[in-house]
Design a protein around this motif. Structure first.
Motif, PDB file in Angstrom:
ATOM      1  N   ALA A   1     -13.762   3.065  -9.531  1.00 56.68           N
ATOM      2  CA  ALA A   1     -13.654   1.525 -10.253  1.00 56.68           C
ATOM      3  C   ALA A   1     -13.734   0.722  -9.237  1.00 56.68           C
ATOM      4  N   ALA A   2     -13.152   1.117  -8.046  1.00 54.47           N
ATOM      5  CA  ALA A   2     -13.187  -0.046  -6.963  1.00 54.47           C
ATOM      6  C   ALA A   2     -14.750  -0.328  -6.363  1.00 54.47           C
TER       7      ALA A   2
ATOM      8  N   LYS B   1      -7.678  -1.559  -8.712  1.00 54.20           N
ATOM      9  CA  LYS B   1      -8.190  -0.380  -7.764  1.00 54.20           C
ATOM     10  C   LYS B   1      -8.802  -0.941  -6.641  1.00 54.20           C
ATOM     11  N   ALA B   2      -9.760  -2.020  -6.768  1.00 50.78           N
ATOM     12  CA  ALA B   2     -10.188  -2.668  -5.448  1.00 50.78           C
ATOM     13  C   ALA B   2      -9.222  -3.031  -4.762  1.00 50.78           C
TER      14      ALA B   2
ATOM     15  N   SER C   1     -17.053  -2.977 -10.589  1.00 48.48           N
ATOM     16  CA  SER C   1     -16.438  -3.334 -11.750  1.00 48.48           C
ATOM     17  C   SER C   1     -17.073  -3.504 -13.065  1.00 48.48           C
TER      18      SER C   1
ATOM     19  N   PRO D   1     -22.433  -2.525  -7.913  1.00 46.72           N
ATOM     20  CA  PRO D   1     -22.378  -3.825  -8.994  1.00 46.72           C
ATOM     21  C   PRO D   1     -23.452  -4.008  -9.791  1.00 46.72           C
TER      22      PRO D   1
ATOM     23  N   SER E   1      -3.965   1.965 -17.353  1.00 48.59           N
ATOM     24  CA  SER E   1      -5.121   1.121 -17.541  1.00 48.59           C
ATOM     25  C   SER E   1      -5.219   0.727 -18.951  1.00 48.59           C
TER      26      SER E   1
ATOM     27  N   TYR F   1      -8.054  -2.889 -14.553  1.00 43.44           N
ATOM     28  CA  TYR F   1      -7.856  -1.680 -13.980  1.00 43.44           C
ATOM     29  C   TYR F   1      -8.955  -1.801 -12.741  1.00 43.44           C
ATOM     30  N   CYS F   2     -10.087  -2.130 -12.779  1.00 48.61           N
ATOM     31  CA  CYS F   2     -11.048  -2.437 -11.650  1.00 48.61           C
ATOM     32  C   CYS F   2     -10.413  -3.226 -10.682  1.00 48.61           C
ATOM     33  N   ALA F   3      -9.790  -4.543 -10.994  1.00 41.83           N
ATOM     34  CA  ALA F   3      -9.181  -5.495 -10.071  1.00 41.83           C
ATOM     35  C   ALA F   3      -8.248  -4.527  -9.251  1.00 41.83           C
TER      36      ALA F   3
ATOM     37  N   SER G   1     -11.272  -4.788 -16.797  1.00 42.23           N
ATOM     38  CA  SER G   1     -11.112  -6.190 -15.467  1.00 42.23           C
ATOM     39  C   SER G   1      -9.946  -5.681 -14.948  1.00 42.23           C
TER      40      SER G   1
END
Length: 300
Positions: free
Chosen positions: A142-143, A157-158, A146, A252, A93, A153-155, A151
């Motif tokens: 994080a999924a 994990k989603a 966000s 969100p 991350s 890491y969240c992207a 950005s």
């Protein structure tokens, strides 16, 4: 162990040098599985393996390197037999504004967390098909929503959540189980610098008291091991997170509200403070990656 995983079956854990990966390797070994620890830091992997109660083996490999991972899978099969459990845990991350982040570093997070998970699944699926085994993909809350400054890491994990759900439906007719593990605040070195990152600190501060609790890797590993035994489609760490699933459409908006308040009035210096890789594992991967990649652009 349940009937699906008798003593002596093989488990592969990626990102097993430290943190959750090392704890999961320890927990699975204690439950009678022969564990293969896979990661970038061979000496740390060996130190972790030396402390396991059962038989184990360490393999150094970059999970984004298809050829290296194919070799690792062949090594597992030759030494121990086909894997019955694969835990796709490896991840890194970074924190900081997207516009200020080195493009190669941002891309590396996506490559490790998402592409690396796909490579892991691809090379071990033939073995899981033979054993009618189980793949656990480690994702994150994080999924759910966000967070700014996170950005990549969240992207990623989603992305791994969507990948694992799609793979689950593909593999179900073949007898292979696929689960997604949702981890919340976990006490690894990835969040050891949490207080240095304003938005993450504020997001946690605005959460209800139970949601602010940081859970240790050993506790998380116990929850994941139980999910592996049940071949669960979803594993929550902590378990109460399953209650949050119906509320996901709200997250969100809640995250955005906290983020706007947190970012309002900050100077450019404050926004850029602490930009970079989080945790020793991420730094080790980034250093190894930088040392291996070309330093000059290719010539036409």
């Amino acid at each position: 162990m349940p009937a699906g995983y008798p003593e002596g079956r093989v488990a592969v854990v990626t990102g097993a040098a430290r943190g959750v990966g090392a704890a999961v390797a320890r927990e699975l070994s204690a439950r009678g599985l022969r564990v293969v620890l896979l990661g970038r830091e061979l000496e740390t992997l060996r130190e972790t393996a030396a402390g396991l109660p059962g038989s184990s083996y360490s393999i150094e490999a970059d999970i984004t390197d298809e050829a290296a991972m194919q070799g690792a899978a062949q090594c597992v099969a030759a030494r121990f037999g086909p894997a019955s459990v694969v835990v796709a845990n490896a991840g890194i991350s970074i924190a900081g504004p997207f516009a200020a982040c080195d493009a190669a570093l941002w891309n590396r997070v996506i490559e490790v967390n998402l592409i690396g998970s796909a490579v892991t699944a691809r090379v071990f699926l033939p073995q899981l098909l033979r054993t009618r085994g189980y793949l656990l993909q480690v994702a994150s809350t994080a999924a759910f929503g966000s967070a700014p400054m996170m950005s990549a890491y969240c992207a990623s994990k989603a992305g791994v959540e969507s990948f694992a759900v799609a793979l689950r439906n593909e593999m179900a007719p073949e007898g292979v189980g696929v689960g997604v593990a949702y981890l919340h605040w976990t006490g690894t070195d990835m969040i050891s610098e949490l207080d240095d990152h304003l938005v993450l600190r504020e997001l946690r501060r605005h959460q209800p008291a139970p949601a602010r609790r940081v859970h240790g890797p050993a506790e998380v590993a116990t929850w994941l091991a139980r999910g592996i035994e049940r071949r669960a489609p979803a594993v929550y760490a902590p378990p109460w997170l399953r209650l949050a699933q119906p509320l996901r459409p709200l997250f969100p908006y809640l995250v955005a509200r906290v983020a706007r308040r947190s970012l309002a009035g900050l100077s450019a210096d404050e926004l850029h403070r602490g930009v970079g890789v989080l945790g020793n594992g991420g730094r080790a991967d980034w250093e190894a990656y930088r040392s291996a990649r070309p330093t000059t652009p290719p010539q036409a």
